[in-house]
Design a protein around this motif. Structure first.
Motif, PDB file in Angstrom:
ATOM      1  N   VAL A  13      -3.917   6.103   3.528  1.00  0.00           N
ATOM      2  CA  VAL A  13      -3.755   5.094   2.268  1.00  0.00           C
ATOM      3  C   VAL A  13      -4.384   5.578   1.138  1.00  0.00           C
ATOM      4  O   VAL A  13      -5.202   6.100   1.025  1.00  0.00           O
ATOM      5  N   VAL A  14      -3.232   5.446   0.059  1.00  0.00           N
ATOM      6  CA  VAL A  14      -3.714   6.025  -1.291  1.00  0.00           C
ATOM      7  C   VAL A  14      -4.737   4.974  -1.829  1.00  0.00           C
ATOM      8  O   VAL A  14      -4.708   3.682  -1.998  1.00  0.00           O
ATOM      9  N   ILE A  15      -5.759   5.406  -2.258  1.00  0.00           N
ATOM     10  CA  ILE A  15      -7.059   4.717  -2.863  1.00  0.00           C
ATOM     11  C   ILE A  15      -7.244   4.729  -4.489  1.00  0.00           C
ATOM     12  O   ILE A  15      -7.921   3.901  -5.228  1.00  0.00           O
ATOM     13  N   GLU A  16      -6.656   5.582  -4.640  1.00  0.00           N
ATOM     14  CA  GLU A  16      -6.564   6.113  -6.392  1.00  0.00           C
ATOM     15  C   GLU A  16      -5.586   7.007  -6.538  1.00  0.00           C
ATOM     16  O   GLU A  16      -5.509   8.209  -5.904  1.00  0.00           O
ATOM     17  N   GLY A  17      -4.759   6.894  -7.522  1.00  0.00           N
ATOM     18  CA  GLY A  17      -3.681   7.534  -8.121  1.00  0.00           C
ATOM     19  C   GLY A  17      -3.199   7.165  -9.458  1.00  0.00           C
ATOM     20  O   GLY A  17      -3.638   6.162  -9.790  1.00  0.00           O
ATOM     21  N   PRO A  18      -2.019   7.884  -9.702  1.00  0.00           N
ATOM     22  CA  PRO A  18      -1.671   7.605 -11.153  1.00  0.00           C
ATOM     23  C   PRO A  18      -1.120   6.172 -11.065  1.00  0.00           C
ATOM     24  O   PRO A  18      -0.477   5.922  -9.992  1.00  0.00           O
ATOM     25  N   ALA A  19      -0.826   5.605 -12.346  1.00  0.00           N
ATOM     26  CA  ALA A  19      -0.450   4.217 -12.310  1.00  0.00           C
ATOM     27  C   ALA A  19       1.256   4.171 -12.118  1.00  0.00           C
ATOM     28  O   ALA A  19       1.851   3.328 -11.565  1.00  0.00           O
ATOM     29  N   ASP A  20       1.975   5.258 -12.620  1.00  0.00           N
ATOM     30  CA  ASP A  20       3.129   5.379 -12.169  1.00  0.00           C
ATOM     31  C   ASP A  20       3.625   5.908 -10.665  1.00  0.00           C
ATOM     32  O   ASP A  20       4.978   6.123 -10.597  1.00  0.00           O
ATOM     33  N   LEU A  21       2.806   5.716  -9.858  1.00  0.00           N
ATOM     34  CA  LEU A  21       2.957   6.310  -8.342  1.00  0.00           C
ATOM     35  C   LEU A  21       4.346   5.460  -7.891  1.00  0.00           C
ATOM     36  O   LEU A  21       4.257   4.224  -8.079  1.00  0.00           O
ATOM     37  N   ALA A  22       5.249   6.049  -7.287  1.00  0.00           N
ATOM     38  CA  ALA A  22       6.394   5.151  -6.876  1.00  0.00           C
ATOM     39  C   ALA A  22       6.646   5.942  -5.311  1.00  0.00           C
ATOM     40  O   ALA A  22       6.084   6.914  -5.043  1.00  0.00           O
ATOM     41  N   ASP A  23       7.511   5.177  -4.765  1.00  0.00           N
ATOM     42  CA  ASP A  23       7.840   5.586  -3.381  1.00  0.00           C
ATOM     43  C   ASP A  23       8.504   6.765  -3.443  1.00  0.00           C
ATOM     44  O   ASP A  23       9.523   6.895  -4.242  1.00  0.00           O
TER      45      ASP A  23
ATOM     46  N   VAL B 128       0.885  -1.108   0.080  1.00  0.00           N
ATOM     47  CA  VAL B 128      -0.061   0.078  -0.021  1.00  0.00           C
ATOM     48  C   VAL B 128       0.963   1.210  -0.106  1.00  0.00           C
ATOM     49  O   VAL B 128       2.151   1.098   0.436  1.00  0.00           O
ATOM     50  N   TYR B 129       0.408   2.425  -0.441  1.00  0.00           N
ATOM     51  CA  TYR B 129       1.165   3.666  -0.412  1.00  0.00           C
ATOM     52  C   TYR B 129       0.286   4.458   0.980  1.00  0.00           C
ATOM     53  O   TYR B 129      -0.688   4.757   0.634  1.00  0.00           O
ATOM     54  N   VAL B 130       1.321   4.903   1.654  1.00  0.00           N
ATOM     55  CA  VAL B 130       0.849   5.600   2.980  1.00  0.00           C
ATOM     56  C   VAL B 130       1.255   7.114   2.631  1.00  0.00           C
ATOM     57  O   VAL B 130       2.331   7.441   2.439  1.00  0.00           O
ATOM     58  N   VAL B 131       0.418   7.964   2.743  1.00  0.00           N
ATOM     59  CA  VAL B 131       0.779   9.351   2.696  1.00  0.00           C
ATOM     60  C   VAL B 131       1.106  10.112   3.954  1.00  0.00           C
ATOM     61  O   VAL B 131       0.357   9.967   4.770  1.00  0.00           O
ATOM     62  N   LYS B 132       2.408  10.524   3.884  1.00  0.00           N
ATOM     63  CA  LYS B 132       3.080  11.284   4.831  1.00  0.00           C
ATOM     64  C   LYS B 132       3.973  12.363   4.675  1.00  0.00           C
ATOM     65  O   LYS B 132       4.817  12.257   3.913  1.00  0.00           O
TER      66      LYS B 132
END
Length: 407
Positions: free
Chosen positions: A384-394, A349-353
């Motif tokens: 946590v990110v539930i929708e975003g661009p496909a190229d989202l990276a750490d 998952v991607y966590v916004v911080k």
């Protein structure tokens, strides 16, 4: 040719003074400068980062301590039967109602037995007739035996001929053969009586085991048949009986997590009807086959104690417990299923911080509808990110869509 001076003056072109150059008004220059400064300021102060939508991770309410897996399913009855008759007939009496507790062998209904009873009486009469004929033959055999012995004596005395002796012997043998045939006929007649008596008994419908009636499907006067016949005018059963002592739980567990389930493992069950009642249970066994369509394995779970509040087909949620402290899982958190992504062999998952995303590996305990329960990787309250661009990276800089709307 003389040209009028006034006409020549009208044809003269006036030129601006000051060396022939046109000056731009000062206010136009100031306006252009302001536009450039504003554009530069917007470019410097514009929002940066990729736009994402987020959701907040929530703790699972009432989560069992030490749970290693959660699942949902239904209460099922291991012994349940729709009771019908062995023969087609008309219902004359019915003695059941929903909720009634019945014993093994208890009479539930009766069919019209007029024809079966008459068939029984006919078979009994035929058997009686065969018995009478057999008795008559026995009497004749006794007489034939006396005649044969008398013929033997007369033949020895040479009073009677050998032919007379042979006739007496043949008569005795014939009667003995008739006796054997009539004995067989009597046996057949007696078995016919048993069949006819069974036919009468088949008009009585009894409970196959002890249980509770959960449905009444027929009324007096209706036709009933052990097979579907007659369209919608013939019933195939009079009711359904359930053995309440055979109630258990069936849940579907994803193949990826079936390794966390073992026979005898303690389970905590919560009925949807009683969310505050935690029922102790244990795993009977995982059924040794998988559903290729759903990629799940069915698991059978037994209640540790019976309770009348538990009813067939109730919805239930279960938590598989591991009593070993080293394997006990952390409290679970719930996030939308859309937040979980697959990266190689891991769920992440991607966590916004601090306006940036942090990629984290997570351990999915279970999924239910649009919700995923995580056993590790995310804490309660994190976004946590539930929708975003496909190229989202750490490490990418992001801005939350809700904040973008406010600006």
């Amino acid at each position: 040719m003389t040209v009028d001076k006034a006409t020549l003056d009208e044809l003269r072109i006036d030129r601006p003074r000051g060396g022939g150059k046109t000056r731009t008004p000062m206010w136009i220059g100031i306006a252009i400068a302001l536009v450039v400064v504003a554009a530069l300021g917007y470019w410097i102060a514009r929002p940066r980062g990729k736009v994402v939508r987020v959701a907040t991770a929530k703790a699972v309410a009432g989560e069992a301590r030490g749970a290693v897996l959660n699942a949902s399913g239904y209460v099922t009855a291991r012994r349940q039967a729709t009771v019908s008759s062995k023969v087609t007939g008309k219902v004359s009496e019915i003695f059941i109602e929903e909720g009634m507790r019945v014993k093994n062998g208890q009479v539930l209904a009766r069919l019209d037995d007029a024809y079966a009873t008459k068939s029984l009486h006919l078979a009994e009469a035929q058997a009686a007739q065969a018995g009478s004929a057999l008795q008559e033959t026995r009497v004749r055999i006794a007489q034939a035996q006396l005649d044969f012995e008398r013929a033997q004596q007369l033949t020895r005395s040479q009073i009677a001929s050998t032919a007379d002796l042979d006739r007496a012997r043949a008569e005795l043998d014939a009667l003995r053969a008739r006796l054997a045939s009539q004995a067989d006929a009597l046996s057949v007649a007696q078995r016919q009586v048993q069949i006819s008596r069974q036919g009468v008994d088949d008009t009585v419908i009894r409970a196959p085991f002890e249980g509770v009636i959960i449905s009444k499907d027929a009324q007096p006067g209706e036709m009933i048949s052990p097979v579907s016949a007659g369209g919608g005018f013939t019933r195939t059963g009079i009711g359904t009986v359930v053995d309440m002592d055979s109630l258990e739980i069936e849940v579907d567990v994803a193949e990826a997590y079936i390794n966390r389930v073992r026979p005898g493992q303690p389970v905590e069950a919560v009925l949807d009807a009683y969310p505050d009642w935690k029922i102790p249970a244990h795993v009977i066994t995982p059924v040794p086959t998988a559903d290729r369509q759903k990629a799940t394995v069915k698991v059978r779970i037994a209640f540790d104690a019976k309770d009348p509040r538990v009813l067939p087909d109730m919805g239930v949620k279960v938590a598989f417990i591991d009593n070993e402290p080293s394997r006990a899982a952390a409290p679970l958190v719930e996030v939308p299923k859309a937040a979980v992504r697959r990266a190689g062999e891991q769920d992440v998952v991607y966590v916004v911080k601090d306006k940036r995303v942090e990629k984290r590996a997570v351990k999915v305990a279970s999924t239910n509808n649009d919700v995923a329960r995580l056993a590790a990787g995310v804490s309660e309250g994190e976004q946590v990110v539930i929708e975003g661009p496909a190229d989202l990276a750490d490490g990418d800089e992001v801005r939350v869509a809700e904040e973008e709307k406010k600006q």
